[in-house]
Design a protein around this motif. Structure first.
Motif, PDB file in Angstrom:
ATOM      1  N   LEU A 173       0.828  -1.203   0.000  1.00 57.17           N
ATOM      2  CA  LEU A 173       0.000   0.000   0.000  1.00 57.17           C
ATOM      3  C   LEU A 173       0.870   1.264   0.000  1.00 57.17           C
ATOM      4  CD1 LEU A 173      -2.810   1.304   0.218  1.00 57.17           C
ATOM      5  CD2 LEU A 173      -2.642   1.054   2.701  1.00 57.17           C
ATOM      6  N   CYS A 174       1.893   1.264   0.854  1.00 57.50           N
ATOM      7  CA  CYS A 174       2.779   2.432   0.928  1.00 57.50           C
ATOM      8  C   CYS A 174       3.552   2.643  -0.368  1.00 57.50           C
ATOM      9  CB  CYS A 174       3.747   2.286   2.103  1.00 57.50           C
ATOM     10  SG  CYS A 174       2.937   2.404   3.719  1.00 57.50           S
ATOM     11  N   ARG A 175       3.943   1.528  -1.001  1.00 60.67           N
ATOM     12  CA  ARG A 175       4.597   1.652  -2.311  1.00 60.67           C
ATOM     13  C   ARG A 175       3.631   2.237  -3.327  1.00 60.67           C
ATOM     14  NH1 ARG A 175       7.522  -3.207  -0.950  1.00 60.67           N
ATOM     15  NH2 ARG A 175       5.747  -4.468  -1.603  1.00 60.67           N
ATOM     16  N   ARG A 176       2.395   1.767  -3.302  1.00 59.68           N
ATOM     17  CA  ARG A 176       1.382   2.239  -4.235  1.00 59.68           C
ATOM     18  C   ARG A 176       1.141   3.749  -4.060  1.00 59.68           C
ATOM     19  NH1 ARG A 176      -1.378   0.615  -8.814  1.00 59.68           N
ATOM     20  NH2 ARG A 176      -1.405  -1.502  -8.023  1.00 59.68           N
ATOM     21  N   LEU A 177       1.269   4.207  -2.819  1.00 69.31           N
ATOM     22  CA  LEU A 177       1.032   5.626  -2.509  1.00 69.31           C
ATOM     23  C   LEU A 177       2.293   6.475  -2.638  1.00 69.31           C
ATOM     24  CD1 LEU A 177      -1.360   5.165   0.546  1.00 69.31           C
ATOM     25  CD2 LEU A 177      -1.982   5.896  -1.753  1.00 69.31           C
ATOM     26  N   ASP A 178       3.370   5.887  -3.148  1.00 67.11           N
ATOM     27  CA  ASP A 178       4.606   6.632  -3.424  1.00 67.11           C
ATOM     28  C   ASP A 178       5.206   7.300  -2.201  1.00 67.11           C
ATOM     29  OD1 ASP A 178       4.933   6.015  -6.064  1.00 67.11           O
ATOM     30  OD2 ASP A 178       3.897   7.783  -6.820  1.00 67.11           O
ATOM     31  N   GLY A 179       4.827   6.880  -1.012  1.00 73.56           N
ATOM     32  CA  GLY A 179       5.399   7.472   0.193  1.00 73.56           C
ATOM     33  C   GLY A 179       4.957   8.899   0.453  1.00 73.56           C
ATOM     34  N   ILE A 180       3.859   9.334  -0.157  1.00 75.91           N
ATOM     35  CA  ILE A 180       3.362  10.698   0.063  1.00 75.91           C
ATOM     36  C   ILE A 180       2.575  10.725   1.372  1.00 75.91           C
ATOM     37  CG2 ILE A 180       1.912  12.549  -0.838  1.00 75.91           C
ATOM     38  CD1 ILE A 180       2.506  11.487  -3.637  1.00 75.91           C
ATOM     39  N   PRO A 181       3.026  11.503   2.346  1.00 75.47           N
ATOM     40  CA  PRO A 181       2.402  11.456   3.680  1.00 75.47           C
ATOM     41  C   PRO A 181       0.898  11.683   3.677  1.00 75.47           C
ATOM     42  CG  PRO A 181       4.495  12.593   3.828  1.00 75.47           C
ATOM     43  CD  PRO A 181       4.241  12.357   2.362  1.00 75.47           C
TER      44      PRO A 181
END
Length: 707
Positions: free
Chosen positions: A213-221
């Motif tokens: 999930l975090c990879r999918r969200l590109d690490g954008i807080p």
């Protein structure tokens, strides 16, 4: 020295840094880099896309380094500011400056910063880059100990600027040797997940899905935080699946957008779609607010046949639960805020719905109503409430004014809003801003009308309070002339009163006495205490004192103070106490004068009354001379010279005040000797207004010969 007094609104040596509302996760290397560059250069600009965490990172850094700045860390948020011409004023307001002068704003800002060792944070500059760059350059040139930390989606393009981009958080896989459980993105998701669902646990069963999930969200807080909120209703696997669908829909929608902009937009859009239709509609409508807002404002502005006011109350709670809205809870009550990135998204949807004009008008209507309520209640027992409330509503008032000024057919409403807020401009520390807006609105409404007449006497009131008595007289004369044309008897009286104030400031006591006397006579039976009756009484008492009519002056002031006590009027009573101190000093009662001026100063602690405080300190210095406490007087004279620079024209340019000040200086020098006076004066010049007030009140330890 030992400071004992309470701090007045806006005068906080430690700064105005907002509290951190959530825990901070990761960014260890970035914070270390920022600290290093901030120690090596005077301007650091933090850049990055919306939602990447620029503001949050800078806020964390500011809390870590605040002890390094003796004169505080100061935070100015420009996120919802629309008018580039108000950049300087917005930053001045954030610094707590109530500049009464008519000088260039950057000049007064530079003087206020002066030698202060401080950090100024300017948040969200990208839409106002030119104005921000110009001001930052001027301030850094003029203030050698100032450092500036800015956040923007682009640099300020200044030659000495150090630009540090904020990247997204590291995602699982960026470092093959990293443990998934210690990854920054994963830790942020886990922290926000626990805030949403307290029993959430990151374990071997879900770590792989969370990492995906975090990879999918590109690490954008922001994207990670929005996803974490969905755990209240969905599992991590369901969130990942739904988000994958969202990205599939997005893939062909914006081929020109950067991937990370697509990611953020997808996360916001997905969060938007998971809201109920009524929640989405309210989200869009709430985007018309600037800064934060109260529930009552949301209920009024956003309600109609589709959304009742009662339903909005519940929907606000739902948007808080979904982390769309932030809660701000302070002494004045509960307020709500849409962060800028979500507000921008809401604005787009509001425009697509075709409701932007409708909501802007409702927003203007609400703040017109609020201004009228504040005006009606100003001279009553809830005066401090209205002072605090209108300072909180400053950003929303500004947005409403800008909408009215730029929209054809709405300019008369701008006049009405501006003139109803005379108490905000004169009494709450926004004199310069009120003047700028009034001059714009009068230019946009050139034909005589009752609305224009009121705006003219308000403008005269402001100009007089800045020490611009010539400008005040011009506006007041125009008010009286146009009021006769439109048959507005009240404006004729108030125009005459403001002419009387201008005459007093110019030293024409005979003319002032006549005009102020007329204003008092015609306002005696009027329920409005301010700006007509009571200010005229205080000013007439000053004229009478200057003319040697001490008994009449004191009698007037005692009557004025009695009315203030009966009605709960505080702001004007503090001015009456200052005037009473002058009368008592003139009749050789310095102890009684000191009691009066201190009572006035104590009241002023509740307001941002820079001008009134300086006038009270002028009287305090003269009183200490009469009491043979010369070192105290010299300290205050030093503080006065320094603080008048940032507040406006010294002694308002009034001859009778300047003569008293100069006589006080001469007496101190004569009795102390030049060397002793100079030493005390220079020490006092280091005092800010808070410390000088504490000194006059006897709440700041200071060395005195023989005391």
């Amino acid at each position: 020295m030992r400071l004992l007094m309470a701090t007045p609104t806006g005068w906080r040596r430690e700064g105005n840094l907002p509290a951190e509302l959530t825990s901070f996760v990761g960014r260890t290397r970035l914070l270390a880099t920022l600290k290093r560059h901030l120690s090596e250069t005077r301007l650091v600009t933090v850049t990055g896309i919306g939602g990447v965490g620029k503001s949050r990172t800078v806020l964390r850094l500011a809390h870590q380094v605040r002890a390094q700045y003796p004169d505080g860390v100061w935070f100015a948020d420009l996120g919802r500011l629309q008018d580039a011409g108000m950049v300087n004023q917005t930053i001045a307001s954030a610094l707590g400056i109530a500049d009464q002068s008519s000088r260039a704003e950057s000049e007064s800002l530079a003087e206020w910063v002066g030698e202060r060792d401080m950090l100024l944070i300017i948040d969200t500059c990208e839409h106002l880059v030119t104005g921000c760059a110009g001001l930052v350059h001027e301030l850094l040139e003029a203030a050698p100990n100032l450092k500036v930390l800015a956040t923007s989606r682009q640099s300020l393009h200044l030659p000495y600027e150090h630009v540090i981009p904020v990247p997204p958080l590291q995602v699982p896989g960026d470092d093959p040797a990293e443990n998934l459980f210690t990854n920054e993105s994963v830790q942020l998701f886990a922290a926000r997940a626990r805030a949403s669902v307290p029993d959430f646990t990151l374990d071997e069963d879900n770590i792989g899905t969370v990492a995906d999930l975090c990879r999918r969200l590109d690490g954008i807080p922001l994207a990670i935080e929005l996803a974490a909120v969905r755990l209240r209703a969905l599992s991590v696997e369901q969130i990942l699946g739904l988000l994958a669908d969202r990205f599939s829909l997005l893939a062909g929608a914006s081929r020109t957008a950067l991937p990370r902009h697509q990611t953020l937009r997808a996360a916001i859009g997905w969060s938007h779609e998971l809201c109920e239709p009524a929640e989405r509609l309210l989200w869009a409508r709430l985007s018309v607010f600037a800064g934060d807002f109260e529930l009552d404002a949301a209920r009024f502005v956003c309600s109609d046949g589709r959304l009742s006011a009662e339903r909005i109350t519940n929907l606000i709670g739902e948007l808080v639960e979904k982390s769309i809205l932030l809660i701000k809870n302070n002494d004045a009550g509960l307020r709500y805020k849409l962060i800028d990135t979500l507000a921008e998204y809401g604005e787009e949807w509001l425009d697509k719905l075709g409701q932007t004009e409708q909501m802007r008008q409702r927003h203007l209507d609400y703040y017109l109503s609020l201004a009228r309520r504040g005006e009606d209640a100003w001279s009553g027992p809830r005066q401090i409430y209205w002072f605090v409330r209108m300072r909180q509503e400053h950003d929303n008032v500004r947005i409403a004014l800008e909408y009215a000024l730029r929209t054809p057919g709405k300019q008369p409403l701008a006049l009405t809003l501006l003139s109803s807020l005379w108490f905000m401009w004169v009494c709450c520390g926004f004199a310069r801003e009120g003047r700028l807006y009034l001059e714009r609105a009068l230019e946009a409404n050139p034909h005589p009308s009752k609305e224009r007449c009121k705006a003219l006497w308000v403008l005269a009131y402001i100009r007089n309070s800045q020490g611009d008595s010539v400008g005040g007289q011009t506006a007041a004369e125009k008010c009286s002339s146009e009021a006769v044309q439109v048959g507005d008897s009240r404006a004729v009286i108030l125009g005459s009163k403001m002419q009387g104030t201008a005459a007093m400031l110019q030293g024409d006591m005979q003319k002032a006495s006549a005009l102020l006397g007329v204003a008092i006579e015609f306002n005696t039976d009027n329920k409005e205490l301010n700006p007509g009756l009571l200010p005229a009484i205080v000013e007439l008492s000053i004229v009478l004192t200057a003319q040697g009519e001490f008994y009449e002056a004191e009698s007037l002031l005692q009557d004025c103070l009695q009315v203030c006590r009966e009605r709960g009027e505080l702001w004007l009573s503090s001015h009456a106490q200052w005037a009473l101190a002058g009368t008592r000093l003139a009749t050789n009662r310095p102890e009684e004068a000191l009691q009066s001026v201190r009572e006035g100063l104590r009241i002023k602690l509740h307001f941002h009354d820079t001008l009134g405080t300086l006038l009270a300190l002028e009287s305090s210095a003269r009183i200490f001379v009469a009491l043979d406490r010369l070192p105290l007087a010299a300290l205050l004279l030093g503080a006065l010279q320094q603080n008048w620079k940032s507040a406006g024209l010294p002694q308002l340019g009034a001859p009778f005040l300047s003569d008293d000040h100069n006589a006080c200086v001469r007496e101190c020098v004569r009795r102390m000797g030049e060397l002793a006076y100079k030493s005390a004066f220079e020490e006092g010049a280091r005092f800010d207004l808070e410390e000088a007030s504490a000194l006059a009140l006897g709440e700041l330890d200071a060395l005195e010969d023989g005391s």
